[in-house]
Design an enzyme around this catalytic site. Structure first.
Site, PDB file in Angstrom:
ATOM      1  N   LYS A 217       0.832  -1.214   0.000  1.00 50.65           N
ATOM      2  CA  LYS A 217       0.000   0.000   0.000  1.00 50.65           C
ATOM      3  C   LYS A 217       0.861   1.256   0.000  1.00 50.65           C
ATOM      4  CE  LYS A 217      -2.535  -0.798   3.695  1.00 50.65           C
ATOM      5  NZ  LYS A 217      -1.992  -2.082   4.186  1.00 50.65           N
TER       6      LYS A 217
ATOM      7  N   ARG B 212      11.793  -6.006   5.517  1.00 46.98           N
ATOM      8  CA  ARG B 212      11.660  -4.568   5.362  1.00 46.98           C
ATOM      9  C   ARG B 212      12.081  -3.759   6.591  1.00 46.98           C
ATOM     10  NH1 ARG B 212       5.172  -2.995   5.103  1.00 46.98           N
ATOM     11  NH2 ARG B 212       4.723  -3.277   7.307  1.00 46.98           N
TER      12      ARG B 212
ATOM     13  N   ARG C  86      10.158  -1.413  12.258  1.00 44.75           N
ATOM     14  CA  ARG C  86       8.960  -1.032  13.020  1.00 44.75           C
ATOM     15  C   ARG C  86       8.691  -2.046  14.116  1.00 44.75           C
ATOM     16  NH1 ARG C  86       4.172   0.401   8.847  1.00 44.75           N
ATOM     17  NH2 ARG C  86       3.011  -0.777  10.398  1.00 44.75           N
TER      18      ARG C  86
ATOM     19  N   ARG D 117     -10.781   0.363   8.307  1.00 38.99           N
ATOM     20  CA  ARG D 117     -10.090  -0.884   8.644  1.00 38.99           C
ATOM     21  C   ARG D 117     -11.013  -1.872   9.348  1.00 38.99           C
ATOM     22  NH1 ARG D 117      -4.263   0.259   8.884  1.00 38.99           N
ATOM     23  NH2 ARG D 117      -3.227  -1.241  10.193  1.00 38.99           N
TER      24      ARG D 117
ATOM     25  N   ARG E 210      -1.461  -9.045  13.343  1.00 39.57           N
ATOM     26  CA  ARG E 210      -2.017  -8.029  12.438  1.00 39.57           C
ATOM     27  C   ARG E 210      -2.761  -8.679  11.260  1.00 39.57           C
ATOM     28  NH1 ARG E 210       3.007  -4.669  10.956  1.00 39.57           N
ATOM     29  NH2 ARG E 210       1.587  -3.257   9.881  1.00 39.57           N
TER      30      ARG E 210
END
Ligand code: AMP
Length: 219
Positions: free
Chosen positions: A14, A127, A162, A89, A173
């Protein structure tokens, strides 16, 4: 152009696609609820202190809080087309969003990025993120230039992983996303035809082209 809702699980691309859209559409403004909330945490504002532990655990902030934050943001950017990234969401957010958009005469299209969970996990393992602006990069790219990495987006040299990209938290998640996505689709896509699922397992440029083609289909 109308407003765009970008849907997809964590790691589906995204952020990358949002950036490509923003680079090519000058009147598009980016509303990333994740970025707003992370920024609040970083600056230790009242909001940040309230939501920090939820973000660290990968859990959702209350619908009430996010809805009011988003609707105020939209009112402050009313002359722009808006790219909604990370919102709505939940089914509850989607219902409130749809009503709000109708009441404000704002049309929107929905783009959902489709990526299987095994690929998502692999991407997230690799990432890391610019601590300053949230730009996402691959660890493999960073290894090459570890000592002189400069964020291509804001120029910061501070790279972090993160806290909610830890594998156990990422799995939570995914659970949260999967538990809400069906009702999101129902509320956002049930009443009109501007809803598209895009194959997110392609080169970013091809995903982007597919998004543009989809957006062209509904004027
Ligand atoms: P993201 O960067 O979109 O993955 O969001 C990071 C975190 O911010 C999420 O794991 C949630 O804790 C919080 N968050 C972002 N958007 C929302 C939302 N629409 N509703 C509730 N919590 C959110």
């Amino acid at each position: 152009m109308a407003d765009i809702v970008l849907l997809g699980p964590p790691g589906s691309g995204k952020g990358t696609q949002a950036q490509l859209l923003l680079d090519s559409q000058p009147n598009l403004a980016h509303l990333s609820t994740g970025n707003i909330l992370r920024e609040a945490v970083k600056s230790s504002t009242k909001l940040g202190l309230e939501v920090k532990s939820l973000l660290d655990k990968g859990q959702l902030v209350s619908d009430e809080l996010v809805n009011s934050l988003v609707f105020e943001w939209v009112n402050n950017h009313a002359s722009k087309d808006i790219l909604f990234d990370g919102f709505p969401r939940t089914g509850t957010q989607a219902l409130a969003f749809h009503d709000f958009m109708q009441a404000n005469n704002r049309a929107y299209k929905v783009i959902e990025l489709d990526v299987p969970e095994s690929e998502l996990l692999d991407r997230i393992r690799k990432r890391c993120t610019c601590a300053s602006c949230g730009y996402v990069d691959k660890v493999s790219d960073l290894k090459e230039s570890k000592n002189n990495w400069v964020c291509p987006s804001c120029g910061s040299q501070e790279i972090v992983v993160r806290s909610d990209d830890r594998e156990d938290i990422v799995k939570d998640r995914f659970l949260v996303y999967n538990s809400e996505v069906r009702s999101l689709r129902e509320h956002l896509c049930g009443s009109f035809g501007g809803c598209f699922r895009i194959n997110g397992v392609q080169e970013a440029s091809k995903v982007y082209q597919d998004i543009l083609d989809a957006l062209e289909q509904v004027k």
